[in-house]
Write an enzyme that holds these catalytic residues in place. Structure first.
Site, PDB file in Angstrom:
ATOM      1  CE  LYS A 176     -30.774 -17.810   1.824  1.00  0.00           C
ATOM      2  NZ  LYS A 176     -30.788 -16.492   1.401  1.00  0.00           N
ATOM      3  CE  LYS A 231     -25.712  -9.853  -0.577  1.00  0.00           C
ATOM      4  NZ  LYS A 231     -27.652 -10.420  -0.682  1.00  0.00           N
ATOM      5  CD  GLU A 236     -21.890 -17.948 -10.603  1.00  0.00           C
ATOM      6  OE1 GLU A 236     -22.741 -17.244 -11.232  1.00  0.00           O
ATOM      7  OE2 GLU A 236     -22.092 -18.770  -9.560  1.00  0.00           O
ATOM      8  CE1 TYR A 240     -30.209  -2.820   4.377  1.00  0.00           C
ATOM      9  CE2 TYR A 240     -27.830  -3.900   4.365  1.00  0.00           C
ATOM     10  CZ  TYR A 240     -29.821  -3.814   3.478  1.00  0.00           C
ATOM     11  OH  TYR A 240     -29.969  -5.148   3.564  1.00  0.00           O
ATOM     12  CB  SER A 272     -27.485  -6.522   7.367  1.00  0.00           C
ATOM     13  OG  SER A 272     -27.559  -8.233   7.001  1.00  0.00           O
ATOM     14  NE  ARG A 283     -29.831 -15.251   5.533  1.00  0.00           N
ATOM     15  CZ  ARG A 283     -29.256 -16.476   4.533  1.00  0.00           C
ATOM     16  NH1 ARG A 283     -28.534 -17.357   6.397  1.00  0.00           N
ATOM     17  NH2 ARG A 283     -28.772 -16.826   4.224  1.00  0.00           N
ATOM     18  CE  LYS A 320     -26.939 -13.018  -1.419  1.00  0.00           C
ATOM     19  NZ  LYS A 320     -28.728 -13.079  -1.743  1.00  0.00           N
TER      20      LYS A 320
HETATM   21  C1  PBG Z   1     -31.777 -12.402  -0.794  1.00  0.00           C
HETATM   22  C2  PBG Z   1     -30.965 -11.255  -0.231  1.00  0.00           C
HETATM   23  C3  PBG Z   1     -29.846 -11.429   1.387  1.00  0.00           C
HETATM   24  C4  PBG Z   1     -29.422 -10.365   0.931  1.00  0.00           C
HETATM   25  C5  PBG Z   1     -29.636  -9.336  -0.616  1.00  0.00           C
HETATM   26  N1  PBG Z   1     -30.855 -10.152  -0.674  1.00  0.00           N
HETATM   27  C6  PBG Z   1     -29.870 -12.412   1.911  1.00  0.00           C
HETATM   28  C7  PBG Z   1     -29.462 -13.532   1.414  1.00  0.00           C
HETATM   29  O1  PBG Z   1     -28.905 -14.358   0.406  1.00  0.00           O
HETATM   30  O2  PBG Z   1     -29.457 -14.861   2.439  1.00  0.00           O
HETATM   31  C8  PBG Z   1     -28.922 -10.099   1.816  1.00  0.00           C
HETATM   32  C9  PBG Z   1     -28.660  -8.878   2.927  1.00  0.00           C
HETATM   33  C10 PBG Z   1     -27.452  -7.633   3.247  1.00  0.00           C
HETATM   34  O3  PBG Z   1     -27.297  -9.002   4.337  1.00  0.00           O
HETATM   35  O4  PBG Z   1     -27.717  -6.528   3.736  1.00  0.00           O
HETATM   36  N2  PBG Z   1     -31.403 -13.250  -1.757  1.00  0.00           N
END
Ligand code: PBG
Length: 335
Positions: free
Chosen positions: A226, A257, A242, A322, A283, A212, A202
Site C-alpha cells: 500500500k 496509525k 497530512e 482490541y 492488530s 488483514r 497512516k
Molecule cells: C483498512 C484498515 C486497515 C486497518 C484499519 N483500517 C488495514 C490497512 O490499511 O491495510 C488496520 C488496523 C489494524 O491493523 O488493526 N483501510
C-alpha cells in the site's frame, strides 16, 4: 519545567515514590474506559464468535452476538465501537461495489447496534479494502490506484453508512482530497452532525498483518503493498502536512496509525494542532503483546496497560484498541 536549583539530599526524587498513596497523588496520566474506541469484526450468519488465530482473544461476531457485546462495552463506559466487516469473497470486486450497497453487512450491523444500544457511538471506516478482491483501499485502473474514482466511491460509502446510523466516518484509505469530498457530501445531504475522524497520518505498516487475516484480505498486496498511498515510515514532517490538510478539509478529529512505533508523530500532531487526537494500537501491536503474554515472556496485562498509558502520555485523547473491553474490566476491578 521545575528549576532544579536545590541539590541532593535536599532533593530526593524517591520521596514521592515511597508510598502507594503518594504515587497515586502525583500520577500525571491515567487510563479510563472513556479513553477507548473498540474495533470489532463482523461476519454474516448467526450465533457465531469465530476466533482469529493471529489475534488471540479477538473474535469475528455475527450481528446477534455483536449487539450484546455492544451493550457490555457501553455498560463498561466505552464510548465508541468501530465496525469492520469480513465480506463474503464472492461479493468482492475491483471497485468494492458491495461497500455502497445500503443493505450490506456493515450497514445491517450499524442498524442493529443503533437500535439496541443507542448510547454507544458507532464508527465505520470509509475504505474499500474489505470489499475489494485485490485488497487495496482503492479502485485499480491500469495497474494504479485511481485516486479520484476511489474518492467518489468513498463518498458514496460514507453516505450509505451514515444513513444506516453511523455516527463517525473514519476515512482510512489515504486517498488525496477525500476528507473534503466526504464533508461536502455529508453537508449537502443534511448530515451536519456526522463526525469525521480522519486516519490522517497512516503509515504503510507491517503491523497490519493480523487485521488483514481478520477481514479476509491478502497479507501481501502486490510488490508495492500500500506504499503508493499510505505513508513511508521514514517520514515525520509529512505527517504534519497530512494532518493540516485533513483539518483544512473538515476533519473533526485526527488519528495517527500505527501507535507504538509512531509515538513521536502522535506527540507532534497533538502539540502542533491541539485537535482531538487519536491513536490506533493496531492488530500487530496487539498480537505481539498477546503472544508474549501467552508465552509467559511478558506479564501481558501489565505490558498492555503500560503500552496504552504511553499513548495518553504522548498526547492521545483516545485509543483504538482490541483490548478495550478487557482493560475496561480490569480498570473496573481495580477501582
Ligand atoms: C483498512 C484498515 C486497515 C486497518 C484499519 N483500517 C488495514 C490497512 O490499511 O491495510 C488496520 C488496523 C489494524 O491493523 O488493526 N483501510
Amino acid at each position: 519545567m521545575p528549576t532544579e536549583s536545590a541539590r541532593f539530599p535536599r532533593i530526593r526524587m524517591r520521596r514521592s515514590r515511597a508510598s502507594s498513596w503518594s504515587r497515586e497523588l502525583v500520577r500525571e496520566h491515567r487510563l479510563a474506559p472513556a479513553d477507548f474506541l473498540w474495533p470489532v469484526f463482523v461476519i454474516e450468519g448467526s450465533g457465531m464468535a469465530q476466533p482469529i488465530a493471529s489475534m488471540p482473544g479477538v473474535f469475528r461476531l455475527t450481528i446477534d452476538r455483536l449487539v450484546p457485546a455492544a451493550a457490555e462495552a457501553a455498560a463498561l463506559g466505552i464510548p465508541v465501537m468501530a465496525l469492520f466487516p469480513m465480506i463474503d469473497p464472492a461479493r468482492k470486486t475491483n471497485d468494492g461495489a458491495e461497500s455502497i450497497r445500503a443493505d450490506n453487512l456493515v450497514c445491517r450491523a450499524v442498524k442493529a447496534v443503533k437500535q439496541a444500544v443507542p448510547e454507544i457511538g458507532i464508527m465505520c471506516d470509509a475504505a474499500l479494502d474489505p470489499f475489494t478482491d485485490h485488497g487495496h483501499d482503492g479502485i485499480v485502473i491500469d495497474g494504479r490506484i485511481a485516486n479520484d474514482e476511489t474518492v467518489a466511491q468513498l463518498v458514496h460509502q460514507s453516505l450509505v453508512q451514515v444513513e444506516a446510523g453511523c455516527d463517525i466516518i473514519a476515512p482510512s484509505d489515504m486517498m488525496d482530497g477525500r476528507i473534503g469530498a466526504i464533508r461536502d457530501a455529508l453537508e449537502a445531504a443534511g448530515h451536519q452532525d456526522t463526525i469525521i475522524l480522519s486516519y490522517a497520518a497512516k503509515y504503510a505498516s507491517a503491523f497490519y498483518g493480523p487485521f488483514r487475516d481478520a477481514v479476509g484480505s491478502p497479507r501481501q498486496i502486490g510488490k508495492q503493498g500500500k506504499t503508493t498511498y499510505q505513508m513511508d515510515a521514514g517520514n515525520g514532517d509529512e505527517a504534519l502536512r497530512e494532518v493540516a490538510l485533513d483539518i483544512a478539509e473538515g476533519a473533526d478529529w485526527v488519528m495517527v496509525k500505527p501507535g507504538m512505533p509512531y509515538l513521536d508523530i502522535l506527540r507532534r500532531v497533538k502539540e502542533r494542532f491541539g485537535m482531538p487526537t487519536f491513536v490506533y494500537q493496531v492488530s500487530g501491536e496487539y498480537a505481539m503483546l498477546q503472544a508474549a503474554g501467552q508465552n509467559g515472556w511478558l506479564d501481558g496485562d501489565r505490558a498492555m496497560m503500560e503500552a496504552l498509558l504511553g499513548f495518553k502520555r504522548a498526547g492521545a485523547d483516545g485509543i483504538l484498541t482490541y483490548a478495550a473491553v478487557d482493560i475496561a474490566k480490569r480498570l473496573k476491578a481495580e477501582s
